[in-house]
Design a protein around this motif. Structure first.
Motif, PDB file in Angstrom:
ATOM      1  N   LYS A  78       0.820  -1.207   0.000  1.00 27.99           N
ATOM      2  CA  LYS A  78       0.000   0.000   0.000  1.00 27.99           C
ATOM      3  C   LYS A  78       0.859   1.264   0.000  1.00 27.99           C
ATOM      4  N   GLU A  79       1.877   1.253   0.829  1.00 30.94           N
ATOM      5  CA  GLU A  79       2.735   2.439   0.903  1.00 30.94           C
ATOM      6  C   GLU A  79       3.477   2.663  -0.400  1.00 30.94           C
ATOM      7  N   ALA A  80       3.936   1.579  -0.987  1.00 33.15           N
ATOM      8  CA  ALA A  80       4.672   1.715  -2.249  1.00 33.15           C
ATOM      9  C   ALA A  80       3.759   2.269  -3.336  1.00 33.15           C
ATOM     10  N   ARG A  81       2.522   1.793  -3.349  1.00 35.26           N
ATOM     11  CA  ARG A  81       1.574   2.299  -4.338  1.00 35.26           C
ATOM     12  C   ARG A  81       1.324   3.785  -4.143  1.00 35.26           C
ATOM     13  N   GLU A  82       1.102   4.173  -2.889  1.00 29.47           N
ATOM     14  CA  GLU A  82       0.808   5.583  -2.619  1.00 29.47           C
ATOM     15  C   GLU A  82       2.020   6.464  -2.886  1.00 29.47           C
ATOM     16  N   THR A  83       3.183   5.930  -2.574  1.00 31.81           N
ATOM     17  CA  THR A  83       4.404   6.691  -2.860  1.00 31.81           C
ATOM     18  C   THR A  83       4.537   6.962  -4.349  1.00 31.81           C
ATOM     19  N   LYS A  84       4.102   6.005  -5.144  1.00 35.75           N
ATOM     20  CA  LYS A  84       4.167   6.181  -6.586  1.00 35.75           C
ATOM     21  C   LYS A  84       2.997   7.008  -7.105  1.00 35.75           C
ATOM     22  N   GLY A  85       2.116   7.418  -6.208  1.00 38.42           N
ATOM     23  CA  GLY A  85       0.996   8.247  -6.613  1.00 38.42           C
ATOM     24  C   GLY A  85      -0.041   7.523  -7.445  1.00 38.42           C
ATOM     25  N   LEU A  86      -0.147   6.235  -7.262  1.00 32.92           N
ATOM     26  CA  LEU A  86      -1.102   5.444  -8.029  1.00 32.92           C
ATOM     27  C   LEU A  86      -2.358   5.178  -7.207  1.00 32.92           C
ATOM     28  N   SER A  87      -3.503   5.240  -7.876  1.00 36.75           N
ATOM     29  CA  SER A  87      -4.734   4.789  -7.242  1.00 36.75           C
ATOM     30  C   SER A  87      -4.789   3.274  -7.391  1.00 36.75           C
ATOM     31  N   GLN A  88      -5.681   2.654  -6.609  1.00 33.71           N
ATOM     32  CA  GLN A  88      -5.829   1.209  -6.733  1.00 33.71           C
ATOM     33  C   GLN A  88      -6.229   0.843  -8.156  1.00 33.71           C
ATOM     34  N   ARG A  89      -7.072   1.681  -8.760  1.00 36.33           N
ATOM     35  CA  ARG A  89      -7.500   1.377 -10.132  1.00 36.33           C
ATOM     36  C   ARG A  89      -6.356   1.516 -11.125  1.00 36.33           C
ATOM     37  N   ALA A  90      -5.514   2.519 -10.918  1.00 38.20           N
ATOM     38  CA  ALA A  90      -4.373   2.692 -11.810  1.00 38.20           C
ATOM     39  C   ALA A  90      -3.419   1.496 -11.694  1.00 38.20           C
ATOM     40  N   LEU A  91      -3.179   1.112 -10.452  1.00 42.23           N
ATOM     41  CA  LEU A  91      -2.315  -0.054 -10.236  1.00 42.23           C
ATOM     42  C   LEU A  91      -2.946  -1.300 -10.840  1.00 42.23           C
ATOM     43  N   SER A  92      -4.235  -1.387 -10.676  1.00 41.15           N
ATOM     44  CA  SER A  92      -4.977  -2.517 -11.220  1.00 41.15           C
ATOM     45  C   SER A  92      -4.717  -2.683 -12.714  1.00 41.15           C
ATOM     46  N   GLU A  93      -4.748  -1.580 -13.444  1.00 42.46           N
ATOM     47  CA  GLU A  93      -4.534  -1.655 -14.888  1.00 42.46           C
ATOM     48  C   GLU A  93      -3.111  -2.046 -15.220  1.00 42.46           C
ATOM     49  N   LYS A  94      -2.181  -1.542 -14.413  1.00 38.91           N
ATOM     50  CA  LYS A  94      -0.771  -1.830 -14.692  1.00 38.91           C
ATOM     51  C   LYS A  94      -0.436  -3.294 -14.435  1.00 38.91           C
ATOM     52  N   VAL A  95      -1.059  -3.834 -13.419  1.00 32.50           N
ATOM     53  CA  VAL A  95      -0.644  -5.159 -12.958  1.00 32.50           C
ATOM     54  C   VAL A  95      -1.621  -6.247 -13.382  1.00 32.50           C
ATOM     55  N   GLY A  96      -2.805  -5.834 -13.812  1.00 30.26           N
ATOM     56  CA  GLY A  96      -3.764  -6.833 -14.282  1.00 30.26           C
ATOM     57  C   GLY A  96      -4.513  -7.546 -13.175  1.00 30.26           C
ATOM     58  N   ILE A  97      -4.518  -6.952 -12.006  1.00 34.68           N
ATOM     59  CA  ILE A  97      -5.276  -7.508 -10.880  1.00 34.68           C
ATOM     60  C   ILE A  97      -6.441  -6.565 -10.610  1.00 34.68           C
ATOM     61  N   PRO A  98      -7.641  -7.092 -10.439  1.00 34.37           N
ATOM     62  CA  PRO A  98      -8.813  -6.230 -10.227  1.00 34.37           C
ATOM     63  C   PRO A  98      -8.638  -5.308  -9.029  1.00 34.37           C
ATOM     64  N   GLN A  99      -9.185  -4.134  -9.131  1.00 36.53           N
ATOM     65  CA  GLN A  99      -9.103  -3.166  -8.032  1.00 36.53           C
ATOM     66  C   GLN A  99      -9.689  -3.741  -6.760  1.00 36.53           C
ATOM     67  N   SER A 100     -10.766  -4.484  -6.903  1.00 35.83           N
ATOM     68  CA  SER A 100     -11.405  -5.050  -5.712  1.00 35.83           C
ATOM     69  C   SER A 100     -10.441  -5.994  -4.988  1.00 35.83           C
ATOM     70  N   HIS A 101      -9.671  -6.682  -5.771  1.00 37.37           N
ATOM     71  CA  HIS A 101      -8.729  -7.612  -5.149  1.00 37.37           C
ATOM     72  C   HIS A 101      -7.557  -6.870  -4.521  1.00 37.37           C
ATOM     73  N   ILE A 102      -7.119  -5.822  -5.150  1.00 35.30           N
ATOM     74  CA  ILE A 102      -6.044  -5.017  -4.574  1.00 35.30           C
ATOM     75  C   ILE A 102      -6.482  -4.443  -3.234  1.00 35.30           C
ATOM     76  N   SER A 103      -7.708  -3.982  -3.193  1.00 36.72           N
ATOM     77  CA  SER A 103      -8.224  -3.461  -1.926  1.00 36.72           C
ATOM     78  C   SER A 103      -8.160  -4.519  -0.843  1.00 36.72           C
ATOM     79  N   ARG A 104      -8.633  -5.704  -1.187  1.00 39.27           N
ATOM     80  CA  ARG A 104      -8.626  -6.781  -0.190  1.00 39.27           C
ATOM     81  C   ARG A 104      -7.213  -7.150   0.221  1.00 39.27           C
ATOM     82  N   ILE A 105      -6.309  -7.128  -0.746  1.00 42.67           N
ATOM     83  CA  ILE A 105      -4.914  -7.447  -0.433  1.00 42.67           C
ATOM     84  C   ILE A 105      -4.345  -6.419   0.544  1.00 42.67           C
TER      85      ILE A 105
END
Lengths: 112, 112
Positions: free
Chosen positions: A13-40
Motif C-alpha cells: 500500500k505504501e509503495a503504491r501511494e508513494t508512486k501516486g497510483l490509485s488502486q485502479r491505476a495499479l490494477s490496470e498496470k498489474v492486471g489484478i482487479p481493483q477489488s482484489h487489490i483493496s482486499r490485499i
DNA sequence: TCTTATGATGTGTCTTAATATATCTTTTCT
DNA sequence: AGAAAAGATATATTAAGACACATCATAAGA
C-alpha cells in the motif's frame, strides 16, 4: 496472527501511494482487479506468491528472504533507500507518512 | 516466467539444507505436509503467502520487500550473513553447494 | 448540490493451493 | 545385497484465492 502478511500488505500500500497510483491505476498496470487489490492491502486475503510478485514488480520492489541475523543491517539500508533524495521529493514523504497512519485490520483467521 | 517463484523456492530449499533438515523434519516443525514441501521447493505450486511466511519463520528467514534501488546493497549484506562464521561451519558450505546443483523445473503456467 | 474519483464490499464462478494418505524412486548407509 | 531415509509423485477432498461485475460510502471539486 500472521502479522507478517499485514506487514507485506502495508508495504504494498505504501509503495503504491508513494508512486501516486490509485488502486485502479495499479490494477490496470498489474492486471489484478481493483477489488482484489483493496482486499490485499487490507490483509483480507492470504494472497498467492504470484500476485505478490506481480505487484512488487510494478511497484519496483523486490521480494527477498533475508536471514534473521542480517535483518537489522538490511533494514537500515532499505530505510535509507526510501528516504527521498531530492528536496522536490518531500511530497513523497507526506504521502508516505499519511499512509502509515492507516491501520490494517487483518481479519485473517488466527492460525498459529 | 515467474522466475521469482523459482528464486524463492530455491532459497527455501537451501535454507532447509543449511539447517540440516529433511523435508519430513521441516514438515513436522512447520505443519506442512512433506509432499507439499517437495512441490514448493520444486516450484510446482504457486504457494500462498502464509505458507511462505511459516516456512521462513522456521528457517529463520524474514520475507521483505526491498526497493529495487537498494537491492545491490542488501544483496551484499545478505551474502555476508550467509557466509559461515566458524571453520566448523564449512560443512554447511558443502551441503549448500551440492544443493545449488539442483535444477528447478518450474512447471508453473507461463503467465505474463 | 451533483459529479467524479477512490476505496471498500458483496456475489457467484472457476481454479487451485493445501491437505491426508499412500506409494514410488533414489540415495545412503551397513 | 538389503534396509532405511529422503525426496518425488499420485489421487481425492476441502478450502480459499482470483476473477468479473456490480455497487456502496466517502471525500473532493465544480
Amino acid at each position: 496472527m500472521l502479522e507478517s502478511i499485514a506487514y507485506i500488505a502495508q508495504q504494498i500500500k505504501e509503495a503504491r501511494e508513494t508512486k501516486g497510483l490509485s488502486q485502479r491505476a495499479l490494477s490496470e498496470k498489474v492486471g489484478i482487479p481493483q477489488s482484489h487489490i483493496s482486499r490485499i492491502e487490507n490483509g483480507a486475503v492470504n494472497l498467492q506468491l504470484s500476485s505478490l510478485i506481480e505487484l512488487a514488480r510494478v511497484l519496483e520492489l523486490e521480494l527477498i528472504l533475508v536471514p534473521k541475523e542480517a535483518q537489522k543491517a538490511t533494514g537500515a539500508i532499505i530505510r535509507e533507500a526510501q528516504r527521498p533524495k531530492k528536496k522536490s521529493d518531500i511530497h513523497n514523504q507526506l504521502v508516505h507518512s499519511s499512509a502509515s497512519k492507516n491501520r490494517a485490520k487483518y481479519q485473517l483467521d488466527d492460525e498459529d
